[in-house]
Design an enzyme around this catalytic site. Structure first.
Site, PDB file in Angstrom:
ATOM      1  N   LYS A 123      12.098  38.641 172.116  1.00 47.96           N
ATOM      2  CA  LYS A 123      13.457  38.666 171.588  1.00 47.96           C
ATOM      3  C   LYS A 123      14.353  39.356 172.607  1.00 47.96           C
ATOM      4  O   LYS A 123      14.083  40.490 173.015  1.00 47.96           O
ATOM      5  CB  LYS A 123      13.509  39.387 170.237  1.00 47.96           C
ATOM      6  CG  LYS A 123      12.746  38.637 169.147  1.00 47.96           C
ATOM      7  CD  LYS A 123      12.962  39.203 167.769  1.00 47.96           C
ATOM      8  CE  LYS A 123      12.224  38.355 166.724  1.00 47.96           C
ATOM      9  NZ  LYS A 123      12.437  38.841 165.349  1.00 47.96           N
ATOM     10  N   LEU A 225      -0.157  37.434 165.610  1.00 50.50           N
ATOM     11  CA  LEU A 225      -1.364  37.717 164.835  1.00 50.50           C
ATOM     12  C   LEU A 225      -2.429  36.655 165.106  1.00 50.50           C
ATOM     13  O   LEU A 225      -2.101  35.499 165.380  1.00 50.50           O
ATOM     14  CB  LEU A 225      -1.037  37.770 163.347  1.00 50.50           C
ATOM     15  CG  LEU A 225      -0.185  38.974 162.914  1.00 50.50           C
ATOM     16  CD1 LEU A 225       0.293  38.803 161.483  1.00 50.50           C
ATOM     17  CD2 LEU A 225      -0.965  40.271 163.064  1.00 50.50           C
ATOM     18  N   ASP A 289      17.835  41.894 155.084  1.00 48.96           N
ATOM     19  CA  ASP A 289      17.668  40.460 155.338  1.00 48.96           C
ATOM     20  C   ASP A 289      16.251  39.958 155.045  1.00 48.96           C
ATOM     21  O   ASP A 289      15.857  38.928 155.556  1.00 48.96           O
ATOM     22  CB  ASP A 289      18.022  40.174 156.806  1.00 48.96           C
ATOM     23  CG  ASP A 289      18.246  38.696 157.079  1.00 48.96           C
ATOM     24  OD1 ASP A 289      18.900  38.036 156.251  1.00 48.96           O
ATOM     25  OD2 ASP A 289      17.759  38.194 158.107  1.00 48.96           O
TER      26      ASP A 289
END
Length: 409
Positions: A123, A225, A289
């Site tokens: 990100k 994961l 959120d």
């Protein structure tokens, strides 16, 4: 003394003995549990600093293999993780062998594959540390530094339900573009002297790219994961409508929790208490959120609620969005272990602990001081909310003993 009086006296003594024994056993159990909570807290504090060190001693396994073996139904990583620094060092230094657009979602991200085949989610930096996101509590772009801070807060709270995250600087020109897929490469552009990209996502726009400082882009990488643990997505029972003028039921029905408690998987097992833990976690970081959440598939409610996608956090230190705590103040229950941990973190301990935990991250300082100060203030609000519940319903109802043996065999 007459026989009848003796029988009555013996019966009274027997009742007193039984109640005394039960009371003592309960208190011994509670006291032992509290002492273990205190010891776990001290262990957490002693292991807060994670030096990014490539050395892996006493094993021939790769960092990726070690991290994959940590994952169990109720934890992403165990309490004792001497290899954590080596895994995080690998995440921030291993060569990128492939770069692609991120998995589907609303925000810009890239999916990277590191040397050894490990997937991570990158990100990019969108805001300076002191930038304040105005508007709705879920407004703005994802904050990469929020992912880093949220991971370390997960460690501090003792939840261990967030995937590993670490900051990383990447050279878009030499590390990303040569290994990028056509789909990702087609979103690159130059703005001034800076290399930029806008990726593929619901809100991704060519007019709103993320730009590097020259070719060097700061960001966060989240460890994917293991594929042997497929995820299942659930609608959050306290999710928002995101529609102006339309309220979700929990926003006007104070008895909403009673209805939730009658619905699987919240009618039994740990999931509702996980929701409460997550509300506390989200309130501390300012994340309004979490409209959906993930657990492991085929878990029948026994899996943890995994703390994924925490980047809509730490946007405005002056905004304390109390509605995030709705699961807590509507249900008025909390794990004893969570309650104990929150109390240990009072009086500035939380701010100090998080600052220490993030001090070795490559993008340190991760948070500005106003955000760190806000954490301590929000903690007081959480404690006050629980006290209101205990005053109304009593601690025996509100404080729930729910400890699970977590196996890493």
């Amino acid at each position: 003394m007459k026989l009848k009086q003796r029988v009555v006296l013996l019966a009274i003594l027997l009742v007193i003995f039984i109640f005394t024994k039960v009371f003592l056993i309960d208190n011994l159990d509670t006291s032992a549990a509290n002492r273990e909570d205190q010891r776990a807290f001290q262990r957490m504090l002693s292991g807060l600093r994670v030096a990014l060190d490539p050395r892996l001693e006493h094993t021939l396994q790769s960092p990726w293999e070690i991290a994959a073996q940590w994952v169990v139904p109720r934890e992403v990583y165990p309490e004792d993780t001497p290899e954590l620094g080596a895994v995080m060092h690998a995440m921030t230094t291993k060569r990128i062998i492939k770069a692609d657009v991120g998995y589907k979602g609303t925000q810009l991200k890239a999916l990277l594959i590191l040397e050894g085949g490990q997937k991570v989610v990158f990100k990019p930096k969108r805001y300076a540390r002191d930038y304040i996101v105005e508007g709705e509590p879920y407004a703005g772009y994802d904050r990469h530094n929020a992912e880093v801070a949220a991971f370390h807060l997960d460690r501090i709270l003792g939840f261990r339900r967030a995937p590993l995250v670490v900051g990383r600087f990447v050279n878009l020109r030499t590390e990303i573009k040569p290994v990028a897929t056509e789909q990702l490469l087609g979103t690159f552009m130059t703005v001034g002297n800076n290399t930029c990209f806008y990726g593929k996502c619901y809100y991704c726009r060519e007019t709103e790219p993320a730009c590097a400082d020259g070719d060097i882009m700061e960001g966060s990488v989240t460890l994917w994961l293991p594929d042997v643990w497929p995820l299942q997505k659930h609608r959050h029972p306290w999710g928002r409508t995101y529609r102006e003028g339309k309220l979700a039921r929990w926003e006007y029905d104070e008895s909403y929790c009673d209805a939730v408690k009658k619905t699987a998987p919240y009618d039994s097992g740990p999931r509702l208490l996980d929701i409460i833990d997550t509300a506390i976690f989200d309130y501390l970081i300012g994340n309004a959120d979490r409209h959906h959440y993930e657990s492991f598939q085929d878990d029948e409610g026994a899996s943890m609620l995994i703390l994924l996608d925490n980047a809509k956090s730490f946007g405005n230190p002056a905004l304390d969005e109390r509605s995030i705590l709705a699961p807590l103040y509507q249900c008025c229950i909390i794990r004893v272990s969570t309650w104990n941990r929150l109390n240990y973190l009072k009086n500035g301990v939380l701010k100090s602990a998080l600052k220490t935990a993030m001090s070795h991250d490559p993008i340190s300082p991760v948070l500005s001081d106003p955000h760190l100060d806000a954490l301590d203030q929000r903690l007081l609000s959480i404690l006050a909310t629980v006290k209101q519940c205990t005053d109304q319903f009593g601690p025996d109802v509100v404080l729930v003993e729910d400890r699970m043996t977590l196996s890493h065999l």
